[in-house]
Design an enzyme around this catalytic site. Sequence first.
Site, PDB file in Angstrom:
ATOM      1  CB  SER A  88      -0.594   0.629   1.517  1.00 14.83           C
ATOM      2  OG  SER A  88      -1.354   0.986   1.027  1.00 14.83           O
ATOM      3  CE1 TYR A  90      -4.606  -2.044   4.916  1.00 15.10           C
ATOM      4  CE2 TYR A  90      -3.341  -0.036   3.906  1.00 15.10           C
ATOM      5  CZ  TYR A  90      -3.736  -1.465   3.572  1.00 15.10           C
ATOM      6  OH  TYR A  90      -3.866  -1.196   2.015  1.00 15.10           O
TER       7      TYR A  90
END
Length: 343
Positions: free
Chosen positions: A133, A158
């Site tokens: 990501s 995350y």
Amino acid sequence: MTNASPRRILLTGAAGFVGFHVTEALLAQGVQVLGIDNMTPYYDPALKQARLDRLTPRNGFSFEPIDIADYDALQASFAAYKPDAVIHLAAQAGVRYSLDNPRAYAHSNLDGFLSVLEACRHNPVSHLIYASSSSVYGANAKVPFSEHDGADHPVSLYAATKRANELMAHSYAHLYGIPVTGLRFFTVYGPWGRPDMAYFKFTKAILEGRPIDVYAEAEMSRDFTYVDDVSEAIVRLAALPPASDPNFDAASPDPASAAAPYRVYNIGNHTPVRLDRFISVIEQACGKQAIKRHLPMQPGDVQATYADVRDLAARADFSPDTPIEEGIARFVAWYREFYGVAG
């Protein structure tokens, strides 16, 4: 290193947003795909089931409902299916959700990824591609974000789990010679998207005449990347497993290179768009104006994302370029059709 496209792929997260689109792209090329997904109810499982219902009748597609953190079940699937390559897209997504449910991220993104790595170790594959990501860049202020810069200051759990995935992948590439490619996605959007994403929430609220929550509108910008461009990049890279970089300098290591068969690539539209402009494009596609509720930036958010995709372009001869006007128009058209909203 071979440039032959794999013909049997095991793909995790097949009922997810990106996984669904990548599976469709692979099936269109005649690739056989075993889809894995546990249909987690993080968002409406009916949407996941609708995606799966479109894939199930397709020639070359099979499906197994497995939680990737269940290593024994995953290992059995690998052993029976014998994939040429693996595309790992299953994960617990979302920055804000990680503030309230951190253990969900450890389960899926750490334990689950370890299961995938171990399965690839014991059932050798030509290539493992996995989703990272843009959030790994965290507190980095230098833009555009480059794979050649460090990514060691995540600002959400995350992001930390995604960065951990990259480090875990490197260790397995080094120890066991597994060719591994990590993909740093930049704000992927498009038809069949995730309801927790801002563009989906904005569209739903605007069409229903409800207010939208807008966080730091004038300050925030994102590198919005259309999902078909992401699929194209993945399909191309699947045929390009990395090799050891003979020029890797251990005394002055480049984060984008490795002595192991390991690489990471940014997958972004390399054109950051301010949030206020993005909302304007959604308003235009919906034919209605948004009612805005202005709020400050939230914990875990970063002010701007901006991808340097020169490495991707050099490797895959491709870089995402779908304009947001085109991508959002397609999304809103899909949304109206899927949810039966009159134009």
